[in-house]
Motif scaffolding. Structure first.
Motif, PDB file in Angstrom:
ATOM      1  N   GLY A 128      37.476 -22.458  63.186  1.00  0.00           N
ATOM      2  CA  GLY A 128      38.830 -22.717  62.740  1.00  0.00           C
ATOM      3  C   GLY A 128      39.900 -22.215  63.686  1.00  0.00           C
ATOM      4  N   GLY A 129      39.578 -22.156  64.985  1.00  0.00           N
ATOM      5  CA  GLY A 129      40.542 -21.707  65.980  1.00  0.00           C
ATOM      6  C   GLY A 129      40.540 -20.209  66.220  1.00  0.00           C
ATOM      7  N   LEU A 130      39.716 -19.467  65.503  1.00  0.00           N
ATOM      8  CA  LEU A 130      39.659 -18.009  65.678  1.00  0.00           C
ATOM      9  C   LEU A 130      39.251 -17.669  67.097  1.00  0.00           C
ATOM     10  CD1 LEU A 130      39.795 -15.283  64.059  1.00  0.00           C
ATOM     11  CD2 LEU A 130      37.324 -15.516  63.746  1.00  0.00           C
ATOM     12  N   ASP A 131      39.988 -16.760  67.749  1.00  0.00           N
ATOM     13  CA  ASP A 131      39.675 -16.438  69.129  1.00  0.00           C
ATOM     14  C   ASP A 131      39.103 -15.036  69.320  1.00  0.00           C
ATOM     15  OD1 ASP A 131      41.897 -14.866  68.702  1.00  0.00           O
ATOM     16  OD2 ASP A 131      43.162 -15.856  70.198  1.00  0.00           O
ATOM     17  N   THR A 132      39.130 -14.209  68.272  1.00  0.00           N
ATOM     18  CA  THR A 132      38.646 -12.835  68.396  1.00  0.00           C
ATOM     19  C   THR A 132      38.012 -12.387  67.086  1.00  0.00           C
ATOM     20  OG1 THR A 132      40.466 -12.344  69.934  1.00  0.00           O
ATOM     21  CG2 THR A 132      39.230 -10.483  69.066  1.00  0.00           C
ATOM     22  N   LEU A 133      36.866 -11.729  67.198  1.00  0.00           N
ATOM     23  CA  LEU A 133      36.260 -11.072  66.030  1.00  0.00           C
ATOM     24  C   LEU A 133      36.619  -9.606  66.080  1.00  0.00           C
ATOM     25  CD1 LEU A 133      32.646 -12.600  66.097  1.00  0.00           C
ATOM     26  CD2 LEU A 133      34.711 -13.537  65.039  1.00  0.00           C
ATOM     27  N   ARG A 134      37.140  -9.091  64.967  1.00  0.00           N
ATOM     28  CA  ARG A 134      37.557  -7.692  64.944  1.00  0.00           C
ATOM     29  C   ARG A 134      36.847  -6.950  63.821  1.00  0.00           C
ATOM     30  NH1 ARG A 134      41.870  -7.380  68.268  1.00  0.00           N
ATOM     31  NH2 ARG A 134      43.028  -9.310  68.679  1.00  0.00           N
ATOM     32  N   PRO A 135      36.507  -5.670  64.077  1.00  0.00           N
ATOM     33  CA  PRO A 135      35.886  -4.869  63.006  1.00  0.00           C
ATOM     34  C   PRO A 135      36.780  -4.822  61.778  1.00  0.00           C
ATOM     35  CG  PRO A 135      35.726  -3.750  65.129  1.00  0.00           C
ATOM     36  CD  PRO A 135      36.643  -4.917  65.322  1.00  0.00           C
ATOM     37  N   ALA A 136      36.151  -4.838  60.612  1.00  0.00           N
ATOM     38  CA  ALA A 136      36.919  -4.796  59.359  1.00  0.00           C
ATOM     39  C   ALA A 136      37.656  -3.463  59.267  1.00  0.00           C
ATOM     40  CB  ALA A 136      35.962  -4.961  58.169  1.00  0.00           C
ATOM     41  N   VAL A 182      28.140  -2.896  69.070  1.00  0.00           N
ATOM     42  CA  VAL A 182      29.229  -3.862  68.957  1.00  0.00           C
ATOM     43  C   VAL A 182      29.142  -4.626  67.642  1.00  0.00           C
ATOM     44  CG1 VAL A 182      30.244  -5.954  69.953  1.00  0.00           C
ATOM     45  CG2 VAL A 182      29.429  -4.136  71.454  1.00  0.00           C
ATOM     46  N   GLY A 183      27.935  -5.029  67.258  1.00  0.00           N
ATOM     47  CA  GLY A 183      27.756  -5.930  66.119  1.00  0.00           C
ATOM     48  C   GLY A 183      27.782  -5.267  64.762  1.00  0.00           C
ATOM     49  N   THR A 184      27.386  -4.006  64.680  1.00  0.00           N
ATOM     50  CA  THR A 184      27.318  -3.353  63.370  1.00  0.00           C
ATOM     51  C   THR A 184      28.670  -3.337  62.654  1.00  0.00           C
ATOM     52  OG1 THR A 184      25.410  -2.017  64.028  1.00  0.00           O
ATOM     53  CG2 THR A 184      26.719  -1.213  62.175  1.00  0.00           C
ATOM     54  N   PRO A 185      29.786  -2.990  63.315  1.00  0.00           N
ATOM     55  CA  PRO A 185      31.076  -3.054  62.612  1.00  0.00           C
ATOM     56  C   PRO A 185      31.501  -4.483  62.259  1.00  0.00           C
ATOM     57  CG  PRO A 185      31.214  -1.635  64.561  1.00  0.00           C
ATOM     58  CD  PRO A 185      29.920  -2.387  64.660  1.00  0.00           C
ATOM     59  N   LEU A 186      30.870  -5.473  62.875  1.00  0.00           N
ATOM     60  CA  LEU A 186      31.206  -6.878  62.607  1.00  0.00           C
ATOM     61  C   LEU A 186      30.283  -7.524  61.572  1.00  0.00           C
ATOM     62  CD1 LEU A 186      31.821  -8.045  66.299  1.00  0.00           C
ATOM     63  CD2 LEU A 186      33.560  -7.510  64.575  1.00  0.00           C
ATOM     64  N   VAL A 231      26.441 -12.979  73.627  1.00  0.00           N
ATOM     65  CA  VAL A 231      27.872 -13.166  73.376  1.00  0.00           C
ATOM     66  C   VAL A 231      28.518 -11.829  73.017  1.00  0.00           C
ATOM     67  CG1 VAL A 231      29.559 -14.210  71.808  1.00  0.00           C
ATOM     68  CG2 VAL A 231      27.701 -15.595  72.749  1.00  0.00           C
ATOM     69  N   LEU A 232      27.889 -11.073  72.118  1.00  0.00           N
ATOM     70  CA  LEU A 232      28.459  -9.785  71.711  1.00  0.00           C
ATOM     71  C   LEU A 232      28.621  -8.846  72.895  1.00  0.00           C
ATOM     72  CD1 LEU A 232      26.525  -9.124  68.360  1.00  0.00           C
ATOM     73  CD2 LEU A 232      28.892  -9.889  68.619  1.00  0.00           C
ATOM     74  N   GLU A 233      27.623  -8.812  73.760  1.00  0.00           N
ATOM     75  CA  GLU A 233      27.681  -7.861  74.873  1.00  0.00           C
ATOM     76  C   GLU A 233      28.592  -8.333  75.991  1.00  0.00           C
ATOM     77  OE1 GLU A 233      24.032  -6.266  76.300  1.00  0.00           O
ATOM     78  OE2 GLU A 233      23.353  -5.646  74.302  1.00  0.00           O
ATOM     79  N   ASN A 234      28.551  -9.610  76.341  1.00  0.00           N
ATOM     80  CA  ASN A 234      29.343 -10.096  77.465  1.00  0.00           C
ATOM     81  C   ASN A 234      30.818 -10.270  77.122  1.00  0.00           C
ATOM     82  OD1 ASN A 234      27.606 -10.928  80.015  1.00  0.00           O
ATOM     83  ND2 ASN A 234      26.352 -11.393  78.217  1.00  0.00           N
ATOM     84  N   TYR A 235      31.130 -10.490  75.834  1.00  0.00           N
ATOM     85  CA  TYR A 235      32.509 -10.739  75.432  1.00  0.00           C
ATOM     86  C   TYR A 235      33.130  -9.561  74.676  1.00  0.00           C
ATOM     87  CZ  TYR A 235      32.328 -15.608  76.935  1.00  0.00           C
ATOM     88  OH  TYR A 235      32.250 -16.761  77.685  1.00  0.00           O
ATOM     89  N   GLN A 236      32.502  -8.391  74.724  1.00  0.00           N
ATOM     90  CA  GLN A 236      33.047  -7.224  74.021  1.00  0.00           C
ATOM     91  C   GLN A 236      34.322  -6.724  74.709  1.00  0.00           C
ATOM     92  OE1 GLN A 236      30.903  -3.338  74.776  1.00  0.00           O
ATOM     93  NE2 GLN A 236      29.365  -4.728  75.696  1.00  0.00           N
ATOM     94  N   ASN A 237      35.166  -6.097  73.897  1.00  0.00           N
ATOM     95  CA  ASN A 237      36.409  -5.511  74.392  1.00  0.00           C
ATOM     96  C   ASN A 237      36.441  -4.015  74.095  1.00  0.00           C
ATOM     97  OD1 ASN A 237      37.514  -8.098  75.182  1.00  0.00           O
ATOM     98  ND2 ASN A 237      37.814  -8.500  72.995  1.00  0.00           N
ATOM     99  N   ALA A 238      37.328  -3.313  74.766  1.00  0.00           N
ATOM    100  CA  ALA A 238      37.382  -1.851  74.661  1.00  0.00           C
ATOM    101  C   ALA A 238      37.683  -1.381  73.246  1.00  0.00           C
ATOM    102  CB  ALA A 238      38.431  -1.304  75.632  1.00  0.00           C
ATOM    103  N   ASP A 239      38.417  -2.177  72.452  1.00  0.00           N
ATOM    104  CA  ASP A 239      38.785  -1.760  71.092  1.00  0.00           C
ATOM    105  C   ASP A 239      37.730  -2.103  70.050  1.00  0.00           C
ATOM    106  OD1 ASP A 239      39.017  -4.499  70.975  1.00  0.00           O
ATOM    107  OD2 ASP A 239      41.109  -4.539  70.288  1.00  0.00           O
ATOM    108  N   GLY A 240      36.559  -2.587  70.498  1.00  0.00           N
ATOM    109  CA  GLY A 240      35.486  -2.926  69.563  1.00  0.00           C
ATOM    110  C   GLY A 240      35.495  -4.370  69.107  1.00  0.00           C
TER     111      GLY A 240
END
Length: 439
Positions: free
Chosen positions: A431-439, A147-151, A409-418
């Motif tokens: 700053g209000g960000l609600d989702t981390l997405r792979p670059a 999960v974390g490597t693409p982030l 956090v990474l494991e419990n809050y992961q989503n199907a799209d990465g």
């Protein structure tokens, strides 16, 4: 360090309690301790007898001189001189014995509190309570590495720069790691009353001896420097070490200090990197962030009145739990058994967070009451109501380990799209960000 009087009064009982701890391990050289104690008692009894003889002879000298019996007075003076020589030799040997006893005691762990469950290893730990329900996933769960490597997790760069068990974080993951630590500090200072502290990351040997890392666990430390530097008033054998936890510098704030009773309790917290060689852990948790040589932690330390330390232990555990609850991470509280506790602890609670990729709970915080074990080494005292100096009790705990919280956090809050959903409590820090997405 244990109170030596406990060993002197009832050595078999103390040894029996020590033997409930992790084995095989030599806690106390009973034969050497007994021999030294026997010699100490013999010398002290002889010293008392010699002092009585010297006092009597000294009085006799004055009387003999007053009567003009100079030869007899000279003989008495010679006797006093001989007694002084033997007393000096006895005093030297007593100092040596005390030093040898001190060395023995420095290797002896704390006695488990009577409420600690008996057990040989982690299988003897007892679940005290659980919080939260593990999430049910409708897609294949990834671990934090995938999960974390693409982030922005970069384990290869950590190996390139330093070696195994070092990690580089970039971009979104680095930012999330930073705000986790800030969030933890804010909770502990603004809601729980801790004073935030910034401390050195390198300390001397005396500081590590005060909290029990030296001399027994030198192999677990990273030495930063040995020997004095030019211009420093330090002995050649001075060594400096990277801190294994902020517990070390924070607890040493009260070394060789006599506090006013009104100054208790002292609640201290700090965010630091921690450095551990992880000696003896070869082959364990080699994947990812679980067991690193360098990791960040927000530490809590309390210096309290001896009568309040077990109440403080319960409250302090809830201070660590609050972080997990606010992040919405399922966890359980474990009472560690005698065979799984750390060297200086009299009682410990572990917090274990749920990691879905491992389908198990993993330690994320330990909260311990050391009673007077560290304070005796530190000579950390307070002036009690009777005006006498009394040892404080010290407690320490993680509030929390930042890297392991990031894993959770990474494991419990992961989503199907990465992507990873940001826990609501952290969004203001991002700053209000609600989702981390792979670059």
């Amino acid at each position: 360090m244990l109170d030596i009087n406990l060993l002197r009064k009832d050595l078999p009982s103390a040894v029996a309690r020590l033997e409930t701890r992790k084995t095989p391990q030599t806690f106390l050289n009973v034969e050497a301790f007994t021999a030294l104690e026997t010699e100490r008692k013999t010398i002290q009894m002889r010293t008392e007898a010699l002092q009585a003889q010297r006092n009597a002879a000294s009085k006799q000298i004055g009387m003999l001189k007053g009567k003009g019996l100079h030869d007899e007075a000279a003989a008495a003076m010679a006797q006093v001189g001989g007694i002084k020589d033997e007393l000096d030799a006895s005093a030297t040997r007593l100092d040596q014995i005390q030093a040898e006893l001190q060395t023995l005691l420095l290797a002896v762990p704390n006695l488990p509190h009577e409420s600690v469950p008996l057990g040989a290893d982690e299988h003897g730990n007892v679940v005290v309570r659980s919080w939260g329900t593990p999430r049910t996933f409708d897609f294949e769960i990834k671990d934090h590495v995938d999960v974390g490597t693409p982030l922005g997790l970069d384990f290869e760069m950590g190996v390139k720069l330093t070696g195994s068990r070092f990690t580089v974080m970039k971009g979104q993951v680095s930012r999330l790691h930073r705000v986790l630590a800030q969030f933890m500090l804010d909770v502990q200072t603004q809601e729980h009353g801790y004073t935030e502290c910034y401390t050195p990351y390198i300390v001397n040997g005396e500081t590590l001896r005060g909290t029990g890392q030296l001399p027994k666990f030198e192999g677990d430390l990273f030495a930063a420097k040995k020997g004095g530097q030019e211009g420093e008033a330090q002995p050649d054998n001075t060594a400096l070490y990277l801190i294994p936890t902020a517990e070390v510098p924070l607890t040493n704030f009260v070394r060789d200090v006599v506090l006013a009773e009104a100054e208790l309790p002292m609640l201290l917290t700090g965010h630091t990197p921690c450095f551990r060689s992880e000696a003896g852990s070869a082959g364990r948790d080699t994947r990812g962030l679980i067991r690193q040589h360098q990791f960040d932690k927000v530490e809590m330390v309390q210096i309290v009145h001896p009568e309040k330390s077990y109440e403080a232990l319960e409250v302090m555990t809830t201070h660590a739990e609050a972080i997990l609850q606010k992040l919405g991470l399922p966890y359980r509280v474990m009472s560690l058994c005698t065979g799984d506790m750390g060297f200086g602890a009299a009682k410990t609670y572990d917090l274990e967070v749920w990691l879905p990729a491992q389908n198990t709970y993993r330690e994320i915080s330990s909260v311990s009451n050391c009673e007077a074990f560290q304070a005796r080494r530190l000579q950390a005292r307070f002036k009690n109501a009777q005006g006498k100096n009394e040892l404080v009790h010290t407690l320490n705990g993680s509030g929390l380990a930042v890297g392991r919280t990031l894993v959770a956090v990474l494991e419990n809050y992961q989503n199907a799209d990465g992507s990873v959903t940001v826990p609501e409590v952290l969004r203001p820090y991002l700053g209000g960000l609600d989702t981390l997405r792979p670059a």
